[in-house]
Design an enzyme around this catalytic site. Structure first.
Site, PDB file in Angstrom:
ATOM      1  N   ARG A   1      42.769  -2.711 -34.169  1.00 51.85           N
ATOM      2  CA  ARG A   1      43.917  -3.602 -33.915  1.00 51.85           C
ATOM      3  C   ARG A   1      43.844  -4.227 -32.516  1.00 51.85           C
ATOM      4  O   ARG A   1      44.861  -4.396 -31.836  1.00 51.85           O
ATOM      5  CB  ARG A   1      45.255  -2.866 -34.050  1.00 51.85           C
ATOM      6  CG  ARG A   1      45.565  -2.374 -35.442  1.00 51.85           C
ATOM      7  CD  ARG A   1      45.772  -3.523 -36.428  1.00 51.85           C
ATOM      8  NE  ARG A   1      46.257  -3.048 -37.716  1.00 51.85           N
ATOM      9  CZ  ARG A   1      45.474  -2.584 -38.699  1.00 51.85           C
ATOM     10  NH1 ARG A   1      44.158  -2.532 -38.545  1.00 51.85           N
ATOM     11  NH2 ARG A   1      45.997  -2.201 -39.846  1.00 51.85           N
TER      12      ARG A   1
ATOM     13  N   SER B   1      53.177  -3.106 -40.089  1.00 50.63           N
ATOM     14  CA  SER B   1      53.285  -1.896 -39.254  1.00 50.63           C
ATOM     15  C   SER B   1      53.828  -2.290 -37.889  1.00 50.63           C
ATOM     16  O   SER B   1      53.281  -3.196 -37.243  1.00 50.63           O
ATOM     17  CB  SER B   1      51.917  -1.256 -39.043  1.00 50.63           C
ATOM     18  OG  SER B   1      51.353  -0.866 -40.266  1.00 50.63           O
TER      19      SER B   1
ATOM     20  N   GLU C   1      52.620  -2.719 -32.289  1.00 47.99           N
ATOM     21  CA  GLU C   1      51.480  -3.494 -32.785  1.00 47.99           C
ATOM     22  C   GLU C   1      51.664  -5.015 -32.677  1.00 47.99           C
ATOM     23  O   GLU C   1      50.796  -5.707 -32.162  1.00 47.99           O
ATOM     24  CB  GLU C   1      51.155  -3.098 -34.228  1.00 47.99           C
ATOM     25  CG  GLU C   1      49.827  -3.660 -34.680  1.00 47.99           C
ATOM     26  CD  GLU C   1      49.762  -3.932 -36.167  1.00 47.99           C
ATOM     27  OE1 GLU C   1      50.343  -4.936 -36.613  1.00 47.99           O
ATOM     28  OE2 GLU C   1      49.129  -3.138 -36.879  1.00 47.99           O
TER      29      GLU C   1
HETATM   30  P1  FAD Z   1      50.920 -14.974 -35.938  1.00 43.71           P
HETATM   31  O1  FAD Z   1      51.916 -13.912 -36.164  1.00 43.71           O
HETATM   32  O2  FAD Z   1      51.376 -16.386 -36.012  1.00 43.71           O
HETATM   33  O3  FAD Z   1      50.244 -14.729 -34.514  1.00 43.71           O
HETATM   34  C1  FAD Z   1      49.877 -13.431 -34.130  1.00 43.71           C
HETATM   35  C2  FAD Z   1      49.243 -13.514 -32.731  1.00 43.71           C
HETATM   36  O4  FAD Z   1      48.044 -14.283 -32.792  1.00 43.71           O
HETATM   37  C3  FAD Z   1      50.125 -14.237 -31.707  1.00 43.71           C
HETATM   38  O5  FAD Z   1      49.862 -13.652 -30.455  1.00 43.71           O
HETATM   39  C4  FAD Z   1      49.611 -15.667 -31.731  1.00 43.71           C
HETATM   40  O6  FAD Z   1      49.831 -16.344 -30.503  1.00 43.71           O
HETATM   41  C5  FAD Z   1      48.134 -15.442 -31.961  1.00 43.71           C
HETATM   42  N1  FAD Z   1      47.504 -16.540 -32.713  1.00 43.71           N
HETATM   43  C6  FAD Z   1      47.732 -16.868 -34.004  1.00 43.71           C
HETATM   44  N2  FAD Z   1      46.929 -17.896 -34.371  1.00 43.71           N
HETATM   45  C7  FAD Z   1      46.205 -18.218 -33.275  1.00 43.71           C
HETATM   46  C8  FAD Z   1      45.208 -19.200 -33.011  1.00 43.71           C
HETATM   47  N3  FAD Z   1      44.784 -20.054 -33.945  1.00 43.71           N
HETATM   48  N4  FAD Z   1      44.690 -19.249 -31.761  1.00 43.71           N
HETATM   49  C9  FAD Z   1      45.105 -18.386 -30.798  1.00 43.71           C
HETATM   50  N5  FAD Z   1      46.035 -17.451 -30.988  1.00 43.71           N
HETATM   51  C10 FAD Z   1      46.580 -17.359 -32.216  1.00 43.71           C
HETATM   52  N6  FAD Z   1      47.736  -6.639 -40.137  1.00 43.71           N
HETATM   53  C11 FAD Z   1      46.624  -5.900 -40.355  1.00 43.71           C
HETATM   54  O7  FAD Z   1      45.713  -5.855 -39.520  1.00 43.71           O
HETATM   55  N7  FAD Z   1      46.494  -5.172 -41.487  1.00 43.71           N
HETATM   56  C12 FAD Z   1      47.433  -5.142 -42.452  1.00 43.71           C
HETATM   57  O8  FAD Z   1      47.276  -4.474 -43.461  1.00 43.71           O
HETATM   58  C13 FAD Z   1      48.610  -5.913 -42.238  1.00 43.71           C
HETATM   59  N8  FAD Z   1      49.609  -5.915 -43.150  1.00 43.71           N
HETATM   60  C14 FAD Z   1      50.745  -6.632 -42.922  1.00 43.71           C
HETATM   61  C15 FAD Z   1      51.760  -6.598 -43.884  1.00 43.71           C
HETATM   62  C16 FAD Z   1      52.919  -7.320 -43.693  1.00 43.71           C
HETATM   63  C17 FAD Z   1      54.002  -7.256 -44.752  1.00 43.71           C
HETATM   64  C18 FAD Z   1      53.068  -8.127 -42.537  1.00 43.71           C
HETATM   65  C19 FAD Z   1      54.297  -8.947 -42.332  1.00 43.71           C
HETATM   66  C20 FAD Z   1      52.068  -8.166 -41.571  1.00 43.71           C
HETATM   67  C21 FAD Z   1      50.897  -7.402 -41.761  1.00 43.71           C
HETATM   68  N9  FAD Z   1      49.864  -7.402 -40.810  1.00 43.71           N
HETATM   69  C22 FAD Z   1      48.720  -6.671 -41.053  1.00 43.71           C
HETATM   70  C23 FAD Z   1      49.981  -8.209 -39.582  1.00 43.71           C
HETATM   71  C24 FAD Z   1      49.599  -9.701 -39.809  1.00 43.71           C
HETATM   72  O9  FAD Z   1      49.483 -10.000 -41.155  1.00 43.71           O
HETATM   73  C25 FAD Z   1      48.281 -10.032 -39.105  1.00 43.71           C
HETATM   74  O10 FAD Z   1      48.325  -9.702 -37.743  1.00 43.71           O
HETATM   75  C26 FAD Z   1      47.927 -11.533 -39.247  1.00 43.71           C
HETATM   76  O11 FAD Z   1      46.620 -11.740 -38.779  1.00 43.71           O
HETATM   77  C27 FAD Z   1      48.904 -12.430 -38.487  1.00 43.71           C
HETATM   78  O12 FAD Z   1      48.632 -13.765 -38.870  1.00 43.71           O
HETATM   79  P2  FAD Z   1      49.614 -14.950 -38.475  1.00 43.71           P
HETATM   80  O13 FAD Z   1      48.943 -16.242 -38.826  1.00 43.71           O
HETATM   81  O14 FAD Z   1      50.932 -14.728 -39.072  1.00 43.71           O
HETATM   82  O15 FAD Z   1      49.658 -14.759 -36.892  1.00 43.71           O
HETATM   83  N1  EPU Z   2      53.153   8.333 -44.442  1.00 43.96           N
HETATM   84  C1  EPU Z   2      54.302   9.035 -44.196  1.00 43.96           C
HETATM   85  N2  EPU Z   2      55.496   8.373 -44.331  1.00 43.96           N
HETATM   86  C2  EPU Z   2      55.572   7.078 -44.715  1.00 43.96           C
HETATM   87  C3  EPU Z   2      54.381   6.365 -44.986  1.00 43.96           C
HETATM   88  C4  EPU Z   2      53.171   7.015 -44.829  1.00 43.96           C
HETATM   89  O1  EPU Z   2      54.272  10.209 -43.864  1.00 43.96           O
HETATM   90  O2  EPU Z   2      56.689   6.573 -44.797  1.00 43.96           O
HETATM   91  C5  EPU Z   2      51.867   9.013 -44.239  1.00 43.96           C
HETATM   92  C6  EPU Z   2      51.179   9.353 -45.557  1.00 43.96           C
HETATM   93  O3  EPU Z   2      50.651  10.639 -45.459  1.00 43.96           O
HETATM   94  C7  EPU Z   2      50.024   8.374 -45.624  1.00 43.96           C
HETATM   95  C8  EPU Z   2      49.737   8.066 -44.150  1.00 43.96           C
HETATM   96  O4  EPU Z   2      51.000   8.179 -43.495  1.00 43.96           O
HETATM   97  O5  EPU Z   2      48.914   8.944 -46.237  1.00 43.96           O
HETATM   98  C9  EPU Z   2      49.157   6.687 -43.935  1.00 43.96           C
HETATM   99  O6  EPU Z   2      49.998   5.726 -44.556  1.00 43.96           O
HETATM  100  P1  EPU Z   2      49.403   4.363 -45.164  1.00 43.96           P
HETATM  101  O7  EPU Z   2      48.191   4.652 -45.970  1.00 43.96           O
HETATM  102  O8  EPU Z   2      50.521   3.632 -45.812  1.00 43.96           O
HETATM  103  O9  EPU Z   2      48.871   3.579 -43.927  1.00 43.96           O
HETATM  104  P2  EPU Z   2      49.445   3.371 -42.464  1.00 43.96           P
HETATM  105  O10 EPU Z   2      48.650   4.206 -41.537  1.00 43.96           O
HETATM  106  O11 EPU Z   2      50.912   3.542 -42.434  1.00 43.96           O
HETATM  107  C10 EPU Z   2      47.738   1.477 -41.942  1.00 43.96           C
HETATM  108  C11 EPU Z   2      47.779   0.144 -41.267  1.00 43.96           C
HETATM  109  C12 EPU Z   2      48.257  -0.911 -42.248  1.00 43.96           C
HETATM  110  C13 EPU Z   2      47.270  -0.972 -43.411  1.00 43.96           C
HETATM  111  C14 EPU Z   2      47.219   0.403 -44.084  1.00 43.96           C
HETATM  112  C15 EPU Z   2      46.149   0.475 -45.153  1.00 43.96           C
HETATM  113  C16 EPU Z   2      48.115   0.490 -38.902  1.00 43.96           C
HETATM  114  C17 EPU Z   2      49.069   0.451 -37.773  1.00 43.96           C
HETATM  115  N3  EPU Z   2      48.621   0.180 -40.100  1.00 43.96           N
HETATM  116  O12 EPU Z   2      49.081   1.821 -42.249  1.00 43.96           O
HETATM  117  O13 EPU Z   2      48.253  -2.168 -41.572  1.00 43.96           O
HETATM  118  O14 EPU Z   2      47.654  -1.942 -44.357  1.00 43.96           O
HETATM  119  O15 EPU Z   2      46.903   1.415 -43.092  1.00 43.96           O
HETATM  120  O16 EPU Z   2      44.899   0.505 -44.563  1.00 43.96           O
HETATM  121  O17 EPU Z   2      46.929   0.769 -38.706  1.00 43.96           O
HETATM  122  C18 EPU Z   2      49.606  -3.624 -40.237  1.00 43.96           C
HETATM  123  O18 EPU Z   2      48.760  -3.484 -39.350  1.00 43.96           O
HETATM  124  O19 EPU Z   2      50.601  -4.357 -40.111  1.00 43.96           O
HETATM  125  C19 EPU Z   2      49.431  -2.897 -41.504  1.00 43.96           C
HETATM  126  C20 EPU Z   2      50.323  -2.966 -42.481  1.00 43.96           C
END
Ligand code: FAD
Ligand code: EPU
Length: 346
Positions: free
Chosen positions: A176, A246, A342
């Site tokens: 991240r 997250s 994050e």
């Molecule tokens: P924004 O939110 O618009 O921007 C994020 C940051 O990047 C800001 O600092 C912005 O200034 C910068 N930025 C954006 N575009 C540019 C550009 N072109 N040039 C320079 N800077 C830029 N993340 C994960 O890693 N794994 C996940 O599983 C995951 N699951 C998610 C689930 C949900 C429901 C949500 C809401 C978010 C999740 N995220 C996850 C976070 C998010 O999806 C990612 O960080 C994604 O890359 C953000 O994209 P965005 O276009 O919305 O960026």
């Molecule tokens: N768990 C709990 N309580 C909860 C949810 C989960 O105890 O409410 C425990 C469970 O044991 C589970 C473990 O936490 O096995 C991990 O949970 P999960 O697999 O849902 O993943 P996470 O660690 O919560 C991370 C990333 C997600 C990504 C998933 C799948 C980070 C900060 N988050 O979540 O990324 O989608 O793994 O790989 O690394 C994001 O970055 O925004 C994001 C959604």
């Protein structure tokens, strides 16, 4: 300073003032941007940057706003990156190199690649946001990080308008994390990302729920479908309930700390890393502190995923940060572990 309702600047970019950002951040925080422009071409981007420079405005580049917390109104210029286009740069018998404009939708690009049998991104399906943000925090899910498929990142220097190409190692990718969150924070606009994708799939099925759902004969489309299904069952989509995914990173602790915690809390959830350290499941720490479905100022911890803060009542960024601070304090006093936020906070 120039202050106008709507103006046309260089290269026909429309610059607006006092624009609501509520639809441009997935937490639906009701903040405003003093200046705002939507750029679907490089000349428009240059025009916007030029306007910001001439008027002494700071610049915030946004994709879909799915990983930001707006702590108040933004008094500079928000530049919405909407550059589009996907170009096949080269290919050989093993891989393709594809240059993807920053404004392309991430999930659509994952599907586009799969349709062409270009592999490596299937575990990253359904992550919200645009391609240009993927390198910023090195998006990751289900055992894969985007850094493993990135060849280079094309950027524009916000100050000078100069073009630069950063190699994968220049980006200093980590969990991240990347150089764009540190030394190069707010210095560049990412205009496109160059991916190297494989013609022969190498499936990553290390994540337990994926391994449980798939057999050894699985193909990349099965992985894509399984990831979409798992995500839909666990994570609230922002259109249904405003959230930023997250809210905290999973904290990494050294071997001694991990041993201490396991002795005190035998059911703690942790994933071993190379060198003896471990990544703790922040969701577990937060849930065990009793935060699931709890609210502060009408901001909630999600009832199914304790790592997700939801904002159903469109409260301010400060209300969300107040809730985050209370969770951080609780986890620190219970486990002596620091939770790092994050999303990017502005
Ligand atoms: P924004 O939110 O618009 O921007 C994020 C940051 O990047 C800001 O600092 C912005 O200034 C910068 N930025 C954006 N575009 C540019 C550009 N072109 N040039 C320079 N800077 C830029 N993340 C994960 O890693 N794994 C996940 O599983 C995951 N699951 C998610 C689930 C949900 C429901 C949500 C809401 C978010 C999740 N995220 C996850 C976070 C998010 O999806 C990612 O960080 C994604 O890359 C953000 O994209 P965005 O276009 O919305 O960026
Ligand atoms: N768990 C709990 N309580 C909860 C949810 C989960 O105890 O409410 C425990 C469970 O044991 C589970 C473990 O936490 O096995 C991990 O949970 P999960 O697999 O849902 O993943 P996470 O660690 O919560 C991370 C990333 C997600 C990504 C998933 C799948 C980070 C900060 N988050 O979540 O990324 O989608 O793994 O790989 O690394 C994001 O970055 O925004 C994001 C959604």
């Amino acid at each position: 300073m120039q202050k106008i309702g709507e103006i046309t600047s260089n290269n026909e970019v429309l610059i607006q003032t006092d624009v609501s950002l509520q639809a441009h951040n997935s937490l639906a925080v009701p903040a405003k941007a003093a200046y705002f422009s939507r750029c679907s071409s490089v000349p428009q981007l240059l025009g916007s940057l030029d306007f910001a420079k001439s008027n002494g405005l700071s610049v915030l580049v946004l994709g879909e706003g799915s990983n930001i917390v707006l702590s108040g109104d933004y008094d500079g210029m928000v530049v919405l990156n909407r550059l589009t286009g996907i170009e096949l740069v080269s290919e050989n018998s093993e891989s393709v190199v594809v240059d993807v404009a920053a404004g392309e939708n991430w999930h659509d690009f994952v599907g586009y690649a799969l349709e062409r049998a270009w592999f490596g991104l299937e575990n990253l399906a359904l992550i919200p946001g645009l391609v240009g943000a993927a390198p910023i925090q090195n998006i990751g899910a289900y055992g894969v990080e985007v850094k493993d498929s990135i060849e280079a990142v094309h950027v524009l220097d916000i100050e000078s308008g100069q073009v630069r190409i950063l190699s994968n190692s220049d980006c200093q990718f980590a969990y991240r994390d990347s150089i764009f969150k540190h030394a190069l924070s707010a210095k560049y606009v990412i205009t496109s990302v160059v991916f190297r994708l494989l013609k022969t799939a190498q499936l990553t099925l290390t994540y337990p729920a994926l391994a449980a759902n798939l057999t050894a004969s699985a193909c990349p489309i099965d992985v894509y479908n399984a990831v979409c299904q798992i995500r839909a069952s666990k994570l609230p989509m922002p259109d249904d309930i405003p959230n930023a995914g997250s809210f905290f990173k999973n904290p990494v602790v050294d071997q001694d700390k991990h041993r201490q915690l396991t002795a005190l809390f035998p059911s703690i959830v942790a994933f071993p890393l190379d060198g003896g350290s471990a990544k703790l499941a922040a969701a577990w720490l937060i849930e065990q502190c009793g935060w699931k479905d709890k609210s502060v100022d009408a901001v909630y911890v999600h009832r199914d995923q304790a790592l997700v803060i939801v904002n159903p009542n469109f409260k301010s960024g400060n209300s969300i940060l107040k809730m985050a601070a209370a969770i951080q304090a609780d986890v620190k006093s219970t486990y002596d572990v620091v939770l790092e936020i994050e999303p990017r906070v502005y």
